[in-house]
Design a protein around this motif. Structure first.
Motif, mmCIF file in Angstrom:
data_model
loop_
_atom_site.group_PDB
_atom_site.id
_atom_site.type_symbol
_atom_site.label_atom_id
_atom_site.label_comp_id
_atom_site.label_asym_id
_atom_site.label_seq_id
_atom_site.Cartn_x
_atom_site.Cartn_y
_atom_site.Cartn_z
ATOM 1 N N LEU A 1 0.823 -1.208 0.000
ATOM 2 C CA LEU A 1 0.000 0.000 0.000
ATOM 3 C C LEU A 1 0.859 1.262 0.000
ATOM 4 O O LEU A 1 1.872 1.319 0.702
ATOM 5 C CB LEU A 1 -0.893 0.020 1.250
ATOM 6 C CG LEU A 1 -1.799 -1.193 1.476
ATOM 7 C CD1 LEU A 1 -2.358 -1.164 2.880
ATOM 8 C CD2 LEU A 1 -2.921 -1.213 0.449
ATOM 9 N N ARG B 1 -2.746 6.958 -1.069
ATOM 10 C CA ARG B 1 -4.115 6.516 -1.311
ATOM 11 C C ARG B 1 -5.020 6.803 -0.111
ATOM 12 O O ARG B 1 -6.244 6.917 -0.266
ATOM 13 C CB ARG B 1 -4.143 5.027 -1.650
ATOM 14 C CG ARG B 1 -3.212 4.612 -2.784
ATOM 15 C CD ARG B 1 -3.599 5.245 -4.118
ATOM 16 N NE ARG B 1 -2.577 5.026 -5.124
ATOM 17 C CZ ARG B 1 -2.480 3.936 -5.884
ATOM 18 N NH1 ARG B 1 -3.356 2.958 -5.734
ATOM 19 N NH2 ARG B 1 -1.515 3.824 -6.773
ATOM 20 N N GLY C 1 -3.716 -4.363 -2.839
ATOM 21 C CA GLY C 1 -4.195 -3.339 -1.923
ATOM 22 C C GLY C 1 -5.455 -3.705 -1.177
ATOM 23 O O GLY C 1 -5.760 -4.880 -0.949
ATOM 24 N N THR C 2 -6.201 -2.672 -0.818
ATOM 25 C CA THR C 2 -7.412 -2.862 -0.043
ATOM 26 C C THR C 2 -8.507 -3.483 -0.901
ATOM 27 O O THR C 2 -8.666 -3.144 -2.068
ATOM 28 C CB THR C 2 -7.900 -1.512 0.510
ATOM 29 O OG1 THR C 2 -7.918 -0.560 -0.560
ATOM 30 C CG2 THR C 2 -6.991 -1.014 1.612
ATOM 31 N N MET D 1 -7.059 -2.921 -4.760
ATOM 32 C CA MET D 1 -6.369 -1.787 -5.362
ATOM 33 C C MET D 1 -4.971 -2.180 -5.846
ATOM 34 O O MET D 1 -4.297 -2.995 -5.229
ATOM 35 C CB MET D 1 -6.276 -0.690 -4.298
ATOM 36 C CG MET D 1 -5.536 0.565 -4.675
ATOM 37 S SD MET D 1 -5.609 1.766 -3.323
ATOM 38 C CE MET D 1 -4.716 0.903 -2.016
ATOM 39 N N ARG E 1 -8.656 0.026 -10.759
ATOM 40 C CA ARG E 1 -9.054 1.404 -10.459
ATOM 41 C C ARG E 1 -8.775 2.231 -11.711
ATOM 42 O O ARG E 1 -7.875 3.059 -11.756
ATOM 43 C CB ARG E 1 -8.254 1.961 -9.266
ATOM 44 C CG ARG E 1 -8.361 1.162 -7.975
ATOM 45 C CD ARG E 1 -9.731 1.306 -7.315
ATOM 46 N NE ARG E 1 -9.750 0.702 -5.993
ATOM 47 C CZ ARG E 1 -9.981 -0.597 -5.742
ATOM 48 N NH1 ARG E 1 -10.203 -1.429 -6.753
ATOM 49 N NH2 ARG E 1 -10.009 -1.049 -4.508
ATOM 50 N N GLU F 1 -9.030 5.148 -3.936
ATOM 51 C CA GLU F 1 -8.815 3.969 -3.090
ATOM 52 C C GLU F 1 -10.142 3.399 -2.620
ATOM 53 O O GLU F 1 -10.384 2.205 -2.700
ATOM 54 C CB GLU F 1 -7.947 4.348 -1.884
ATOM 55 C CG GLU F 1 -7.535 3.175 -1.016
ATOM 56 C CD GLU F 1 -8.445 2.974 0.165
ATOM 57 O OE1 GLU F 1 -8.610 1.803 0.588
ATOM 58 O OE2 GLU F 1 -9.008 3.949 0.669
#
Length: 562
Positions: free
Chosen positions: A27, A31, A357-358, A406, A416, A535
């Motif tokens: 990460l 973001r 990512g998330t 992400m 994204r 994000e």
């Protein structure tokens, strides 16, 4: 073994969690803070790395930091003494941030409640490790090149069987990254932020300033070089150049000034000189290592225009560049280097995609849509969602596409993204209006890997370029087919997409191909000018509401403007 890698305090701060050599979460702080290229301590990135994996700080075996702060501070002191008294003002301005936090990395980490071992990995070794350990090469040459680490600005390496050996290096102030950044600032752009704009602008000019720029840098046959410090002031001033450069090149452009032919030509000349140095270094590196495999890392390795020419300008045949080749990727490199130092016999685990990512929350998405009073449709079938979205793209609608985890790094790779039909040249202007960005910046292509050779002059059939770090020439017969993503020099930055690594994104482009006969789509990052890539779903909805985007797809939810 769980290791947290951290980078901070220069640009693109990040945190990365690996477990037994596998990247679990990666990460960038920007973001969460919503500050583009955020260089502060990656507090939120660290919190999310732990929270997403249900870990506490005590569960970590090591924390790895991407450089050696004391050695970097030594270089700053050396430079101050060497250039005193001219350097007094910037030195005094810099000292507070070093004394309050940049030299106190261990204390900052301990404040997290961590009591385990901390490893400080040299900056360029972190770059080299990120490139090598994320690749599938057993043996490879490595070039790391950026502005500056502790002292190193450029390093040539070779790697074999998880061992990385330094072959040659260049040290501050002689830096290809600082050379490029100085001219970026001279052209009225922001350093460590807008270098890619200069690269895009270069296609609109002619290299009429090459002979003048050669006075700034002395290139040697082995690719090493020395900057002519007569023209540079970054050692002793916040302004990167001095009056001698202005005498040579004329008045510098101010950020609000109109871009003239002179500026386009200067950008073109800068790109050409940079490529000449880059390729000379690489040819020398090949002569030292005698391998056809190459890994690249460092901020200069984000120069996609130069990267695409490596296959024709050097003997290397296989080239790997991790998507986040800058400082955010060094957090990963520090973690991976630490792991393989502890576990030298462990199996390598190359990185196939950057969806690290998330994740998403389906129930929260519906609440957000209702809160914003948006009309929506939820698809129970992924197949129907893909068909509907592909039809929107085929009908020249611009679609915000928000799916899964992400991406890690500066590129939107289909999770994204803003997507559009690449056929009409006017589509570039339409997307630029939404993005609120400059006319001279090109858009990238996401292309089905099995069809990449039909559109682009790539080195081989089914060529793999998954992280959007290479520009290739568009084939003459394809230029009308994908007109909106053909740049002024007939190049295009590409992301190859396959079913195994890209899942639903591959299926979407495949369906678009069935409808249009075009095996590629326009892909640009889902963000507006001067903001980081979105994000959270809430940020995607906000951008949709505040622009003329035609449709938004968030997971299985579709929102159309009318």
């Amino acid at each position: 073994m769980k290791i947290l890698g951290i980078s901070a305090y220069y640009h693109d701060s990040a945190a990365v969690l690996i477990e037994n050599g596998k990247v679990i979460t990666a990460l960038e702080e920007e973001r969460f803070s919503r500050i583009k290229h955020d260089n502060t301590w990656p507090k939120q990135a660290i919190i999310h790395c732990l929270r997403l994996n249900k870990l506490k700080i005590a569960d970590l075996d090591y924390i790895a930091y991407y450089e050696k702060p004391l050695l970097k501070f030594e270089r700053i002191l050396d430079t101050f003494v060497k250039t005193y008294p001219r350097s007094l003002t910037p030195f005094v301005q810099t000292m507070p941030e070093y004394l309050t936090h940049k030299l106190k990395i261990e204390q900052t980490i301990r404040q997290l409640g961590y009591k385990g071992q901390i490893k400080f990995v040299p900056h360029h070794l972190s770059h080299a490790s990120a490139a090598y350990f994320s690749s599938n090469f057993t043996r490879t040459a490595i070039l790391t090149v950026d502005g500056v680490g502790e002292y190193q600005t450029t390093a040539l390496w070779q790697a074999k069987d998880k061992q990385i050996e330094l072959l040659a290096e260049l040290n501050f102030p002689h830096s290809l990254g600082l050379f490029y950044s100085t001219l970026t600032a001279f052209l009225g752009f922001r350093v460590n932020n807008d270098e890619y704009k200069v690269m895009g602008l270069s296609a609109y000019g002619q290299p009429r300033y090459v002979n003048k720029l050669k006075k700034l840098i002395n290139l040697k046959p082995d690719g090493s070089f020395a900057l002519n410090l007569k023209y540079f002031a970054f050692e002793y001033s916040n302004l990167m150049w001095n009056q001698d450069l202005e005498k040579l090149l004329g008045r510098p452009r101010q950020p609000e000034d109109k871009i003239l032919a002179k500026h386009r030509d200067l950008a073109s000349s800068l790109q050409l000189i940079t490529e000449q140095v880059y390729f000379q270094m690489l040819r020398h590196l090949h002569s030292l290592t005698k391998t056809d495999n190459l890994c690249l890392s460092g901020g200069v390795a984000l120069n996609a225009l130069a990267n695409g020419k490596i296959y024709t300008q050097t003997p290397f045949k296989k080239v790997h560049i991790l998507g986040p080749s800058g400082d955010s990727g060094s957090a990963l490199g520090a973690a991976l280097y630490t792991y393989y130092q502890q576990k030298p016999r462990a199996k390598r685990q190359p990185i196939a995609n950057l969806y690290l990512g998330t994740p998403t929350n389906d129930s929260a998405i519906r609440q957000l849509l209702d809160k914003n009073q948006l009309k929506y449709k939820r698809f129970s079938s992924q197949k129907e969602l893909i068909k509907t979205t592909a039809k929107l793209l085929a009908d020249n609608k611009i679609v915000g596409w928000w799916q899964g985890k992400m991406e890690f790094g500066p590129r939107a790779l289909g999770h994204r993204s803003l997507l559009a039909n690449p056929k009409q040249k006017s589509m570039k202007d339409k997307v630029n209006i939404i993005k609120r960005r400059e006319f001279y910046r090109p858009f990238a292509a996401s292309v089905l890997q099995e069809h990449v050779q039909e559109l682009f002059d790539v080195p081989e059939k089914n060529h793999s370029s998954p992280f959007m770090n290479f520009c290739f020439q568009v084939k003459p017969k394809a230029r009308k087919l994908i007109a909106s993503i053909v740049h002024a020099d007939n190049s295009c930055r590409i992301q190859t997409v396959n079913r195994r690594d890209n899942g639903i994104y591959y299926d979407l482009i495949r369906q678009f191909y069935r409808l249009t006969g075009i095996p590629a789509i326009l892909n640009t990052s889902f963000n507006l000018s001067h903001e980081p890539i979105v994000e959270q779903a809430e940020q995607a909805i906000e951008d949709f509401v505040n622009t003329k985007m035609d449709a938004l797809v968030i997971e299985k939810w579709l929102i159309e403007r009318n």
